[in-house]
Design an enzyme around this catalytic site. Structure first.
Site, PDB file in Angstrom:
ATOM      1  CB  SER A  29      59.674  31.094 -27.198  1.00 43.47           C
ATOM      2  OG  SER A  29      58.886  29.966 -26.883  1.00 43.47           O
ATOM      3  CG  ASN A  30      59.098  28.824 -22.308  1.00 41.92           C
ATOM      4  OD1 ASN A  30      59.039  27.614 -22.472  1.00 41.92           O
ATOM      5  ND2 ASN A  30      58.000  29.582 -22.238  1.00 41.92           N
ATOM      6  CG  HIS A  31      65.239  26.556 -23.297  1.00 40.33           C
ATOM      7  ND1 HIS A  31      65.700  26.420 -24.577  1.00 40.33           N
ATOM      8  CD2 HIS A  31      66.003  27.514 -22.714  1.00 40.33           C
ATOM      9  CE1 HIS A  31      66.712  27.250 -24.765  1.00 40.33           C
ATOM     10  NE2 HIS A  31      66.912  27.931 -23.642  1.00 40.33           N
ATOM     11  CB  SER A  32      58.260  24.533 -22.286  1.00 37.49           C
ATOM     12  OG  SER A  32      57.326  23.474 -22.292  1.00 37.49           O
ATOM     13  CB  ALA A  95      56.512  26.723 -20.090  1.00 36.81           C
TER      14      ALA A  95
END
Ligand code: C5P
Length: 220
Positions: A29-32, A95
């Site tokens: 995943s990502n930090h959004s 994101a």
């Protein structure tokens, strides 16, 4: 019926990160945080729009007064957006993971002495480009975002053309700008007819101003 300049208008907003599974217990995943997308959905609902809020697993709670559709993967986000059509406008603030794991393991991958796992990736659908390039039933206004660290305007202008959307909301996320994780943002609205530079302001103020612009565009 609600009141406000967006009464009777249906708007889809994507927000937050997507999660792409590796196996039943792991993901990429990502930090959004979902902060900007949530602020935009709140602002649109505040102007009377019927908002379908398609969100990945975000840090902030969805705003009141919107229809919330929770998804995890990019493919599920695309499916949810397509199911929410037709709409007057679509705002793609999520994101989205560019890649998913090509073969998701059906059971938890085991740690094996002396052997490291290898992951292969497959490309995810580009939701913004898919909806922007619809031949029939395309929302009248499609807005994408661009987070850039270099040549912000040149890259955002190229992205607008490549994706086929109407507007790109471009922001500079270079280290030192404090945009990532911060409460303020400096954005540029890239349209076919030119660029609007907005002063540095709070993310909710960016959302409120964007919602007013969207209302003007849908009436223009
Ligand atoms: O290409 P890039 O990821 O920089 O584009 C960002 C814009 O495209 C954002 O509006 C994002 O929500 C959207 N996007 C999308 N689906 C993807 C990748 C990006 O809708 N798979």
């Amino acid at each position: 019926l609600g009141a406000g300049p967006l009464a009777g208008k249906r708007v889809i907003v994507t927000s937050g990160p997507t999660q792409e599974p590796i196996d039943p217990v792991r993901y990429i995943s990502n930090h959004s945080s979902g902060a900007q997308g949530t602020a935009i959905a709140r602002a649109l609902a505040g102007l009377g729009a019927e908002v379908v809020f398609v969100t990945g697993p975000a840090q902030v709670a969805p705003p009141p007064g919107v229809e919330v559709v929770r998804i995890t993967t990019a493919q599920q986000m695309l499916d949810a957006v397509q199911a929410a059509l037709p709409a007057d406008a679509a705002i793609f603030a999520a994101a989205v993971a560019d890649w998913r794991v090509a073969e998701v393991a059906g059971s938890k991958m085991k740690k094996t002495e002396g052997a490291l796992p290898t992951l292969s990736f497959a490309e995810n659908p580009d939701i913004l480009a898919t909806i922007s390039q619809m031949k029939k039933g395309r929302p009248a206004l499609v807005v994408g975002f661009a987070a850039e660290t270099d040549d912000v305007l040149a890259n955002a202008t190229a992205k607008r053309a490549r994706k086929g959307c109407d507007w790109i909301v471009a922001n500079d996320v270079s280290p030192g700008t404090g945009t990532f994780g911060g409460s303020e943002n400096t954005v540029h609205i890239v349209r076919e007819d030119g660029v609007e530079d907005w002063p540095r302001m709070g993310k909710q103020e960016v959302a409120d101003r964007l919602a007013r612009r969207i209302a003007e565009a849908l009436h223009g």
